[in-house]
Design a protein around this motif. Structure first.
Motif, PDB file in Angstrom:
ATOM      1  N   ARG A   1       1.548   1.476   7.164  1.00 37.11           N
ATOM      2  CA  ARG A   1       0.703   2.316   6.309  1.00 37.11           C
ATOM      3  C   ARG A   1       0.391   3.656   6.980  1.00 37.11           C
ATOM      4  O   ARG A   1       0.359   4.701   6.321  1.00 37.11           O
ATOM      5  CB  ARG A   1      -0.575   1.557   5.954  1.00 37.11           C
ATOM      6  CG  ARG A   1      -0.311   0.326   5.080  1.00 37.11           C
ATOM      7  CD  ARG A   1      -1.594  -0.259   4.547  1.00 37.11           C
ATOM      8  NE  ARG A   1      -2.384  -0.905   5.583  1.00 37.11           N
ATOM      9  CZ  ARG A   1      -2.284  -2.204   5.888  1.00 37.11           C
ATOM     10  NH1 ARG A   1      -1.433  -2.983   5.250  1.00 37.11           N
ATOM     11  NH2 ARG A   1      -3.046  -2.717   6.831  1.00 37.11           N
TER      12      ARG A   1
ATOM     13  N   ARG B   1       1.265   7.544   5.777  1.00 40.49           N
ATOM     14  CA  ARG B   1       0.299   8.648   5.724  1.00 40.49           C
ATOM     15  C   ARG B   1       0.807   9.873   6.486  1.00 40.49           C
ATOM     16  O   ARG B   1       0.595  11.022   6.064  1.00 40.49           O
ATOM     17  CB  ARG B   1      -1.048   8.191   6.295  1.00 40.49           C
ATOM     18  CG  ARG B   1      -1.745   7.103   5.475  1.00 40.49           C
ATOM     19  CD  ARG B   1      -3.120   6.788   6.050  1.00 40.49           C
ATOM     20  NE  ARG B   1      -3.739   5.643   5.400  1.00 40.49           N
ATOM     21  CZ  ARG B   1      -3.761   4.408   5.899  1.00 40.49           C
ATOM     22  NH1 ARG B   1      -3.204   4.168   7.095  1.00 40.49           N
ATOM     23  NH2 ARG B   1      -4.344   3.424   5.244  1.00 40.49           N
TER      24      ARG B   1
ATOM     25  N   ASP C   1      -0.647  -1.043  -2.962  1.00 43.67           N
ATOM     26  CA  ASP C   1      -0.995  -0.334  -1.729  1.00 43.67           C
ATOM     27  C   ASP C   1      -0.293   1.023  -1.660  1.00 43.67           C
ATOM     28  O   ASP C   1      -0.860   2.002  -1.160  1.00 43.67           O
ATOM     29  CB  ASP C   1      -0.623  -1.179  -0.512  1.00 43.67           C
ATOM     30  CG  ASP C   1      -1.626  -2.296  -0.236  1.00 43.67           C
ATOM     31  OD1 ASP C   1      -2.579  -2.444  -1.033  1.00 43.67           O
ATOM     32  OD2 ASP C   1      -1.460  -3.020   0.762  1.00 43.67           O
TER      33      ASP C   1
ATOM     34  N   ILE D   1      -2.402   4.533  -1.266  1.00 47.76           N
ATOM     35  CA  ILE D   1      -2.235   5.496  -0.172  1.00 47.76           C
ATOM     36  C   ILE D   1      -1.781   6.841  -0.711  1.00 47.76           C
ATOM     37  O   ILE D   1      -2.217   7.903  -0.224  1.00 47.76           O
ATOM     38  CB  ILE D   1      -1.263   4.941   0.890  1.00 47.76           C
ATOM     39  CG1 ILE D   1      -1.921   3.768   1.627  1.00 47.76           C
ATOM     40  CG2 ILE D   1      -0.842   6.030   1.875  1.00 47.76           C
ATOM     41  CD1 ILE D   1      -1.023   3.069   2.606  1.00 47.76           C
TER      42      ILE D   1
ATOM     43  N   GLU E   1      -5.002   8.418  -1.865  1.00 46.41           N
ATOM     44  CA  GLU E   1      -5.912   8.742  -0.771  1.00 46.41           C
ATOM     45  C   GLU E   1      -5.406   9.898   0.085  1.00 46.41           C
ATOM     46  O   GLU E   1      -6.195  10.735   0.552  1.00 46.41           O
ATOM     47  CB  GLU E   1      -6.118   7.510   0.104  1.00 46.41           C
ATOM     48  CG  GLU E   1      -6.887   6.378  -0.564  1.00 46.41           C
ATOM     49  CD  GLU E   1      -6.927   5.118   0.285  1.00 46.41           C
ATOM     50  OE1 GLU E   1      -7.661   4.189  -0.079  1.00 46.41           O
ATOM     51  OE2 GLU E   1      -6.217   5.064   1.325  1.00 46.41           O
TER      52      GLU E   1
END
Length: 257
Positions: free
Chosen positions: A107, A111, A134, A138, A141
Motif C-alpha cells: 500500500r 502511495r 482498498d 488509496i 486518499e
C-alpha cells in the motif's frame, strides 16, 4: 488505427523476436504500443526499445507483486519519469491474490507511485486484483484523481468501474473480454463511456480468443477491439478511432505516429 495501451514487449518472450513482433503490429493496423515498466532493474532494456522505435512508449514503476524488488523512492520515480519516452507512472496498485496478508509495504508503494504521478504530471497505470475496495480508497486518499490514469486489464464489476470513472480514470479491456466465461466483464465493456475506453493485450500474457493459451503479442489487440465493437454493436473502425484518440488524450506526452 489501433493502439495497444499496455504490453510488455521487453520481456524475453517478445524481445527475442522484436522485429517480427513489430512487423505483425503493422500488419494488423496497430500503430503504437505502451510498454509498461514493472521493475526499476529492467527499465533500461525497456527504454532502449522505446528510444529505438518512435511507435513504442514507456512507463516507469514497480509492480505490486514484486516483493523482492528494492522499494523505489519518490526521487527515483521522478528521475526516471523525466525520460522523454516515459508517458506514465506504473504499473502500480494492489494485488491481494498473491499477498493475502494485505501487506502495508504494498500500500505504501502504491502511495509513492501516486505521489510521483502527481509531481511529474503523468497519468497512473493501475493494477488491482482481489483488492478493489482498498485500491479505490488509496486512490481517493492520495489524490489520484488529480492526475488520472487507467485501470488496466480491468476484470472487476460495474460498481468498481463506475467508481474509477468518477475519479477521472479510463477503463482498459484485455483479451479476457473475449473469453466465453467473462459474462460480467462483457457487460462492463458495453457500459463504459466510449470516450473513457482503452484496449490492451498485457502481452505476453492473456492472449485473446482465438489464441487463448498461446503467447500473446500487441498485434492481437485487434481481436480485443473486434469483441468490444461486437458487444457495443458499433463498427470496428469507429471503436478503433475512439480508443486511439483516448490513448493519446490520456497519455498526452505520447506523440501520434
Amino acid at each position: 488505427m489501433l493502439v495497444d495501451s499496455h504490453c510488455h514487449i521487453d520481456f524475453p518472450e517478445l524481445a527475442d523476436d522484436l522485429p517480427n513482433v513489430l512487423a505483425r503490429m503493422q500488419q494488423n493496423g496497430v500503430t503504437s504500443a505502451l510498454c509498461v515498466g514493472v521493475t526499476i532493474e529492467h527499465l533500461p532494456r525497456l527504454l532502449a526499445i522505446a528510444d529505438a522505435h518512435p511507435s513504442i512508449f514507456a512507463s516507469v514503476g514497480v509492480h505490486p507483486d514484486n516483493a523482492a524488488d528494492p522499494e523505489p523512492s519518490l526521487d527515483d520515480l521522478l528521475r526516471l519519469a523525466a525520460h522523454p519516452k516515459v508517458v506514465a507512472i506504473g504499473e502500480t496498485g494492489l494485488d491481494y491474490h498473491w499477498h493475502k496478508d494485505r501487506p502495508e509495504w504494498q500500500r505504501q508503494r502504491f502511495r509513492t507511485h501516486i505521489a510521483a504521478a502527481r509531481q511529474s504530471v503523468k497519468p497512473l497505470i493501475i493494477h488491482t486484483r482481489e483488492a478493489a475496495a482498498d485500491t479505490l480508497q488509496i486512490m481517493r486518499e492520495a489524490g489520484a484523481d488529480r492526475v488520472g490514469g487507467v485501470m488496466h486489464c480491468f476484470t472487476e464489476d460495474w460498481e468498481t468501474a463506475s467508481a474509477a470513472l468518477d475519479l477521472g480514470f479510463y477503463i482498459s479491456f484485455s483479451g479476457i473480454v473475449t473469453f466465453k466465461n467473462a459474462v460480467a466483464l462483457k457487460e462492463v465493456a458495453k457500459r463504459v463511456p466510449l470516450d473513457r475506453l482503452l484496449l490492451e493485450t498485457d502481452s505476453p500474457y492473456l492472449a485473446p480468443v482465438p489464441f487463448r493459451g498461446k503467447l500473446n503479442q500487441p498485434a492481437y489487440v485487434r481481436y480485443v477491439a473486434e469483441e468490444v465493437a461486437r458487444l457495443r454493436e458499433m463498427p470496428l473502425e469507429e471503436l478503433a478511432a475512439a480508443s486511439s484518440d483516448n490513448f493519446f488524450r490520456l497519455f498526452s506526452c505520447a506523440l501520434r505516429p
